[in-house]
Design a protein around this motif. Structure first.
Motif, mmCIF file in Angstrom:
data_model
loop_
_atom_site.group_PDB
_atom_site.id
_atom_site.type_symbol
_atom_site.label_atom_id
_atom_site.label_comp_id
_atom_site.label_asym_id
_atom_site.label_seq_id
_atom_site.Cartn_x
_atom_site.Cartn_y
_atom_site.Cartn_z
ATOM 1 N N THR A 242 0.831 -1.203 0.000
ATOM 2 C CA THR A 242 0.000 0.000 0.000
ATOM 3 C C THR A 242 0.863 1.248 0.000
ATOM 4 O O THR A 242 1.856 1.319 0.721
ATOM 5 N N VAL A 243 0.473 2.219 -0.792
ATOM 6 C CA VAL A 243 1.047 3.563 -0.728
ATOM 7 C C VAL A 243 -0.007 4.468 -0.119
ATOM 8 O O VAL A 243 -1.147 4.520 -0.595
ATOM 9 N N ILE A 244 0.358 5.165 0.959
ATOM 10 C CA ILE A 244 -0.544 6.108 1.606
ATOM 11 C C ILE A 244 -0.039 7.512 1.295
ATOM 12 O O ILE A 244 1.058 7.883 1.726
ATOM 13 N N VAL A 245 -0.808 8.271 0.540
ATOM 14 C CA VAL A 245 -0.460 9.660 0.252
ATOM 15 C C VAL A 245 -1.140 10.506 1.316
ATOM 16 O O VAL A 245 -2.368 10.597 1.363
ATOM 17 N N PHE A 246 -0.328 11.113 2.165
ATOM 18 C CA PHE A 246 -0.859 11.720 3.378
ATOM 19 C C PHE A 246 -0.680 13.239 3.346
ATOM 20 O O PHE A 246 0.403 13.759 3.629
ATOM 21 N N ASP A 247 -1.759 13.941 2.977
ATOM 22 C CA ASP A 247 -1.819 15.399 3.016
ATOM 23 C C ASP A 247 -0.675 16.068 2.252
ATOM 24 O O ASP A 247 -0.086 17.040 2.716
ATOM 25 N N THR A 248 -0.378 15.533 1.076
ATOM 26 C CA THR A 248 0.678 16.110 0.245
ATOM 27 C C THR A 248 0.583 15.515 -1.156
ATOM 28 O O THR A 248 -0.172 14.562 -1.385
ATOM 29 N N GLU A 249 1.327 16.078 -2.096
ATOM 30 C CA GLU A 249 1.508 15.505 -3.433
ATOM 31 C C GLU A 249 0.187 15.186 -4.161
ATOM 32 O O GLU A 249 0.099 14.221 -4.919
ATOM 33 N N ALA A 250 -0.835 16.027 -3.965
ATOM 34 C CA ALA A 250 -2.114 15.787 -4.637
ATOM 35 C C ALA A 250 -1.963 15.821 -6.152
ATOM 36 O O ALA A 250 -2.693 15.130 -6.885
ATOM 37 N N ASP A 251 -1.004 16.608 -6.637
ATOM 38 C CA ASP A 251 -0.804 16.720 -8.081
ATOM 39 C C ASP A 251 -0.119 15.495 -8.685
ATOM 40 O O ASP A 251 0.016 15.389 -9.902
ATOM 41 N N LYS A 252 0.290 14.558 -7.834
ATOM 42 C CA LYS A 252 0.963 13.351 -8.329
ATOM 43 C C LYS A 252 0.026 12.143 -8.400
ATOM 44 O O LYS A 252 0.464 11.053 -8.756
ATOM 45 N N ILE A 253 -1.251 12.330 -8.075
ATOM 46 C CA ILE A 253 -2.167 11.185 -7.979
ATOM 47 C C ILE A 253 -2.309 10.460 -9.319
ATOM 48 O O ILE A 253 -2.339 9.223 -9.367
ATOM 49 N N GLU A 254 -2.389 11.199 -10.407
ATOM 50 C CA GLU A 254 -2.526 10.557 -11.716
ATOM 51 C C GLU A 254 -1.338 9.646 -11.993
ATOM 52 O O GLU A 254 -1.498 8.509 -12.461
ATOM 53 N N GLN A 255 -0.135 10.141 -11.723
ATOM 54 C CA GLN A 255 1.058 9.311 -11.933
ATOM 55 C C GLN A 255 1.045 8.102 -11.008
ATOM 56 O O GLN A 255 1.373 6.982 -11.419
ATOM 57 N N ILE A 256 0.643 8.321 -9.749
ATOM 58 C CA ILE A 256 0.628 7.218 -8.785
ATOM 59 C C ILE A 256 -0.364 6.145 -9.225
ATOM 60 O O ILE A 256 -0.096 4.948 -9.081
ATOM 61 N N LEU A 257 -1.496 6.563 -9.770
ATOM 62 C CA LEU A 257 -2.480 5.593 -10.250
ATOM 63 C C LEU A 257 -1.916 4.757 -11.401
ATOM 64 O O LEU A 257 -2.169 3.551 -11.494
ATOM 65 N N GLN A 258 -1.151 5.385 -12.279
ATOM 66 C CA GLN A 258 -0.511 4.631 -13.361
ATOM 67 C C GLN A 258 0.485 3.624 -12.792
ATOM 68 O O GLN A 258 0.543 2.460 -13.223
ATOM 69 N N ASP A 259 1.254 4.055 -11.800
ATOM 70 C CA ASP A 259 2.236 3.165 -11.185
ATOM 71 C C ASP A 259 1.551 2.083 -10.347
ATOM 72 O O ASP A 259 2.094 0.989 -10.185
ATOM 73 N N LYS A 260 0.365 2.391 -9.840
ATOM 74 C CA LYS A 260 -0.414 1.401 -9.087
ATOM 75 C C LYS A 260 -0.673 0.176 -9.948
ATOM 76 O O LYS A 260 -0.522 -0.968 -9.505
ATOM 77 N N SER A 261 -1.070 0.404 -11.187
ATOM 78 C CA SER A 261 -1.312 -0.711 -12.106
ATOM 79 C C SER A 261 -0.015 -1.437 -12.451
ATOM 80 O O SER A 261 0.020 -2.666 -12.552
ATOM 81 N N ARG A 262 1.045 -0.667 -12.598
ATOM 82 C CA ARG A 262 2.338 -1.245 -12.994
ATOM 83 C C ARG A 262 2.960 -2.082 -11.890
ATOM 84 O O ARG A 262 3.451 -3.190 -12.127
ATOM 85 N N PHE A 263 2.919 -1.562 -10.655
ATOM 86 C CA PHE A 263 3.626 -2.218 -9.559
ATOM 87 C C PHE A 263 2.708 -3.026 -8.642
ATOM 88 O O PHE A 263 3.189 -3.758 -7.770
ATOM 89 N N GLY A 264 1.395 -2.862 -8.782
ATOM 90 C CA GLY A 264 0.468 -3.709 -8.046
ATOM 91 C C GLY A 264 0.192 -3.330 -6.613
ATOM 92 O O GLY A 264 -0.267 -4.159 -5.833
ATOM 93 N N PHE A 265 0.429 -2.077 -6.227
ATOM 94 C CA PHE A 265 0.126 -1.674 -4.850
ATOM 95 C C PHE A 265 -1.275 -1.070 -4.771
ATOM 96 O O PHE A 265 -1.867 -0.685 -5.777
ATOM 97 N N ASN A 266 -1.805 -0.981 -3.562
ATOM 98 C CA ASN A 266 -3.068 -0.284 -3.328
ATOM 99 C C ASN A 266 -2.759 1.167 -2.972
ATOM 100 O O ASN A 266 -1.635 1.498 -2.561
ATOM 101 N N LEU A 267 -3.747 2.053 -3.109
ATOM 102 C CA LEU A 267 -3.545 3.477 -2.848
ATOM 103 C C LEU A 267 -4.582 3.997 -1.866
ATOM 104 O O LEU A 267 -5.779 3.800 -2.052
ATOM 105 N N ILE A 268 -4.099 4.660 -0.831
ATOM 106 C CA ILE A 268 -4.963 5.314 0.154
ATOM 107 C C ILE A 268 -4.542 6.776 0.245
ATOM 108 O O ILE A 268 -3.349 7.077 0.338
#
Length: 296
Positions: free
Chosen positions: A240-266
């Motif tokens: 799991t990757v937890i994005v905690f009150d920061t980096e909101a502008d990186k969510i699109e990239q993180i979602l792409q990497d979520k599919s690539r690396f197989g982690f969950n996102l919170i």
């Protein structure tokens, strides 16, 4: 649309009553948010929780999630340690002299490990499954390791494990500003590591909460770029990757990497206008809702 019917929130509270947490905060809203997150976490589904002006509340949520996720990795995602000749081990068994015993791996032959007791010099053979049950690999600071073992035992109602996990096949990453790392409860009893942003921090080396352990079960870093370069690209398996009150502008990239690396996102945020994504369900707490839930 905000629902301000008290009966709705009472039903919501009851719905999540069966999700047991390791601790309670001083806020019903924080506790309910943690239960929301744990429900999605256990189903390996993404979720976004937003508050609109509650920095103290989300800090409490972050600290509690750290312990919850750390305990899950400790119990369910540990890996057996690699052992080699010359490794020093702590004997977990009780000896007649009542003292702590240590051993050194003298040699390995045919999947059998020959250990020499550092006190009486006796050599005993062990197969791997017995070795990891009765011995704990150590490097230094054995007191920290005892505190670590005791902490997780007490956290789980005195549960005794066959061996204390010191390696983990899957980990959690918090992308969070340094104040969360600085405020973590029992950090010196939970193996985790802080990876600084080399572009913004003078101290550029990794900080480990338990230096005696080579591995950790959670990473913290203030920038997703550091997570990507220093964790994901280096082959660490992340649950799991937890994005905690920061980096909101990186969510699109993180979602792409979520599919690539197989982690969950919170995502946990604190914004009047949170950046939402249709791929992630978002619960946006309004002030009026918080007042109702905290009064339940």
């Amino acid at each position: 649309m905000t629902i301000l019917n008290e009966e709705y929130y009472q039903a919501l509270w009851k719905k999540y009553d069966g999700i047991i947490t390791l601790n309670l905060t001083n806020s019903n809203t924080a506790d309910l948010s943690i239960k929301f997150i744990l429900d999605f976490y256990r189903k390996n589904q993404p979720i976004h929780i937003n508050f609109q002006n509650s920095k103290e509340t989300i800090l409490e949520i972050g600290k509690q999630l750290f312990v919850e996720f750390a305990n899950d990795i400790f119990l369910n995602h540990y890996d057996l340690p690699d052992l080699k000749k010359g490794d020093r081990l702590r004997d977990l068994r009780t000896h007649r002299d009542g003292k702590q015993h240590y051993a050194i791996i003298q040699r390995i032959s045919n999947n059998t490990y020959f250990l020499q007791d550092t006190k009486n010099k006796a050599i005993s053979p062990f197969k791997y499954d017995k070795l990891v049950k009765f011995f704990l690999p150590i490097e230094q600071r054995s007191r920290q390791l005892r505190d670590y073992t005791k902490f997780f035992s007490e956290l789980n109602g005195g549960k005794k494990m066959d061996f204390t996990p010191t390696n983990f096949e899957s980990k959690t990453v918090f992308v969070a500003k340094k104040p969360l790392w600085d405020s973590l409860p029992n950090k010196n009893k939970i193996p985790c590591a802080y990876l600084p942003n080399p572009r913004e921090e003078n101290h550029t080396s990794t900080t480990k909460s338990i230096p005696a352990l080579q591995d950790c079960l959670a990473f913290f870093t203030p920038k997703y770029e550091v997570c990507y370069q220093q964790i994901l690209l280096k082959g660490e398996k992340i649950k799991t990757v937890i994005v905690f009150d920061t980096e909101a502008d990186k969510i699109e990239q993180i979602l792409q990497d979520k599919s690539r690396f197989g982690f969950n996102l919170i995502i946990v945020s604190n914004s009047y206008l949170p950046l939402k994504n249709e791929a992630i369900p978002c619960w946006n707490w309004f002030k009026e809702e918080i007042e109702i839930v905290d009064a339940l």
